[in-house]
Write a protein that holds these residues in place. Structure first.
Motif, PDB file in Angstrom:
ATOM      1  N   VAL A 218      38.550  67.247  43.120  1.00  0.00           N
ATOM      2  CA  VAL A 218      38.866  66.085  43.950  1.00  0.00           C
ATOM      3  C   VAL A 218      39.766  66.542  45.087  1.00  0.00           C
ATOM      4  O   VAL A 218      40.516  67.516  44.948  1.00  0.00           O
ATOM      5  CB  VAL A 218      39.554  64.961  43.146  1.00  0.00           C
ATOM      6  N   TRP A 219      39.680  65.868  46.218  1.00  0.00           N
ATOM      7  CA  TRP A 219      40.525  66.230  47.344  1.00  0.00           C
ATOM      8  C   TRP A 219      40.749  65.027  48.232  1.00  0.00           C
ATOM      9  O   TRP A 219      40.001  64.052  48.213  1.00  0.00           O
ATOM     10  CB  TRP A 219      39.905  67.376  48.141  1.00  0.00           C
ATOM     11  N   PHE A 220      41.839  65.125  49.009  1.00  0.00           N
ATOM     12  CA  PHE A 220      42.130  64.109  50.006  1.00  0.00           C
ATOM     13  C   PHE A 220      42.398  64.827  51.324  1.00  0.00           C
ATOM     14  O   PHE A 220      43.326  65.632  51.437  1.00  0.00           O
ATOM     15  CB  PHE A 220      43.333  63.258  49.608  1.00  0.00           C
ATOM     16  N   ASP A 221      41.567  64.531  52.299  1.00  0.00           N
ATOM     17  CA  ASP A 221      41.662  65.132  53.624  1.00  0.00           C
ATOM     18  C   ASP A 221      42.326  64.108  54.543  1.00  0.00           C
ATOM     19  O   ASP A 221      41.667  63.215  55.084  1.00  0.00           O
ATOM     20  CB  ASP A 221      40.260  65.490  54.118  1.00  0.00           C
ATOM     21  N   ALA A 222      43.639  64.215  54.694  1.00  0.00           N
ATOM     22  CA  ALA A 222      44.389  63.219  55.463  1.00  0.00           C
ATOM     23  C   ALA A 222      43.962  63.151  56.925  1.00  0.00           C
ATOM     24  O   ALA A 222      43.772  62.056  57.459  1.00  0.00           O
ATOM     25  CB  ALA A 222      45.891  63.487  55.341  1.00  0.00           C
ATOM     26  N   PRO A 223      43.812  64.291  57.636  1.00  0.00           N
ATOM     27  CA  PRO A 223      43.398  64.192  59.045  1.00  0.00           C
ATOM     28  C   PRO A 223      42.047  63.503  59.224  1.00  0.00           C
ATOM     29  O   PRO A 223      41.846  62.742  60.165  1.00  0.00           O
ATOM     30  CB  PRO A 223      43.343  65.660  59.489  1.00  0.00           C
ATOM     31  N   ALA A 224      41.117  63.771  58.324  1.00  0.00           N
ATOM     32  CA  ALA A 224      39.787  63.157  58.433  1.00  0.00           C
ATOM     33  C   ALA A 224      39.704  61.828  57.716  1.00  0.00           C
ATOM     34  O   ALA A 224      38.697  61.135  57.825  1.00  0.00           O
ATOM     35  CB  ALA A 224      38.733  64.098  57.869  1.00  0.00           C
ATOM     36  N   GLN A 225      40.786  61.478  56.987  1.00  0.00           N
ATOM     37  CA  GLN A 225      40.804  60.248  56.208  1.00  0.00           C
ATOM     38  C   GLN A 225      39.600  60.156  55.271  1.00  0.00           C
ATOM     39  O   GLN A 225      38.863  59.167  55.235  1.00  0.00           O
ATOM     40  CB  GLN A 225      40.860  59.025  57.129  1.00  0.00           C
ATOM     41  N   LYS A 226      39.406  61.244  54.501  1.00  0.00           N
ATOM     42  CA  LYS A 226      38.291  61.320  53.561  1.00  0.00           C
ATOM     43  C   LYS A 226      38.815  61.595  52.158  1.00  0.00           C
ATOM     44  O   LYS A 226      39.679  62.464  51.958  1.00  0.00           O
ATOM     45  CB  LYS A 226      37.335  62.453  53.941  1.00  0.00           C
TER      46      LYS A 226
END
Length: 317
Positions: free
Chosen positions: A238-246
């Motif tokens: 699992v991941w959270f890509d803050a800049p891409a808001q994904k």
């Protein structure tokens, strides 16, 4: 009973049509209807009409030209419309997933079924599965290049409707179309520790949705994540890509990549699968198109995952 199917002296090979799509005559020219045709594209064809099903009344696309598979030609094909079924989750912009042919080659009885079965066996060999229940139905099924081809004849004594006295030829399109499973974000995906928070888990009996026909967020798992899972000997990333808001969640083959809404909500609930068999489901709600199931697993196995996602999503500035 009006017959609607026939065998024609057509030199075209059945395998060619199973590969490319059924053919149809229109304005004096033979055309091909590719298996990749979407519901939206189907609806725009000049010989396709929106009608109620001839027997049950639900909305269908009526194909007003015969469709041909090798030597077999069938009239009056009706394709269910997912956009008019509130309980249907199938997207309208994906390839048609099911073609139902009511094949009436002969007068009432199983002769047409056995003729059709012999025709498919000549090319596809013995069925991958079949059964013969003399008081119920006879059935045969083949798998070919992502197509599930099923023949079924229901005996009149069980269906009790004269208009059901036909052989059902059902072709389910299970082919994988990469264009629906990749995008720019997927192709350029990188795990950069300063921009992406991620974590892996080893969770038994865990599954995530992987049908792109019912979810816009299904993608093929990027190679970077595949290598990460293999290196960690884990099953879930699992991941959270803050800049891409994904927000992403991935198994070795399929992943969900979801644009995170302004006010995301996670819901963890226990559901009764069947006869006292329970599982936990983790769902992200508040999306523009409603909600998205993220994962399901044995009861209690998703608690740590939920905690991780909550920390990432609710700690945003």
């Amino acid at each position: 009973m009006m017959l609607n199917a026939r065998f024609l002296p057509d030199p075209r090979l059945l395998l060619t049509d199973l590969r490319d799509g059924p053919r149809y005559p229109y304005n004096g020219v033979m055309h091909t209807l590719p298996w990749s045709t979407t519901y939206e594209e189907l609806a725009r064809l000049p010989f396709v009409r929106k009608l109620p099903h001839h027997a049950f009344g639900w909305p269908v696309y009526f194909v007003d030209v015969p469709l041909r598979l090798g030597m077999l030609e069938v009239d009056g094909i009706e394709i269910n419309r997912p956009d008019m079924n509130p309980s249907c989750l199938i997207r309208n912009d994906v390839p048609v997933d099911g073609y139902e042919f009511e094949v009436r080659l002969t007068e009432p009885g199983t002769e047409g079924y056995w003729q059709l079965r012999a025709y498919f066996e000549q090319t596809l060999g013995k069925p991958t599965s079949s059964w013969d229940y003399p008081k119920d139905q006879v059935h045969a099924q083949w798998l070919y290049d992502g197509l599930r081809i099923s023949l079924t004849y229901w005996f009149r004594s069980t269906v009790k409707r004269s208009d059901w006295d036909y052989t059902s030829l059902s072709i389910t399109n299970e082919r994988i179309y990469p264009d629906y499973l990749t995008d720019t974000y997927t192709n350029q995906f990188r795990l950069e520790t300063d921009a992406v928070q991620y974590k892996t888990y080893k969770l038994p009996y865990l599954s995530i949705p992987h049908n792109y026909r019912t979810s816009r967020y299904v993608r093929l798992t990027p190679a970077t994540l595949q290598r990460l899972l293999e290196h960690n000997r884990h099953t879930l990333a699992v991941w959270f890509d803050a800049p891409a808001q994904k927000l992403g969640i991935a198994l070795a083959t399929y992943a969900l990549m979801i644009p995170v809404p302004d006010a995301p909500r996670l819901r963890l609930e226990t559901i009764d699968l069947d006869r006292g068999q329970y599982a936990d489901e983790l769902t992200l709600t508040g999306l523009p198109d409603g909600s998205q199931l993220l994962a399901s697993a044995d009861v209690g196995k998703l608690n740590a995952l939920r905690k991780t996602l909550q920390e990432w999503l609710y700690s945003r500035a």
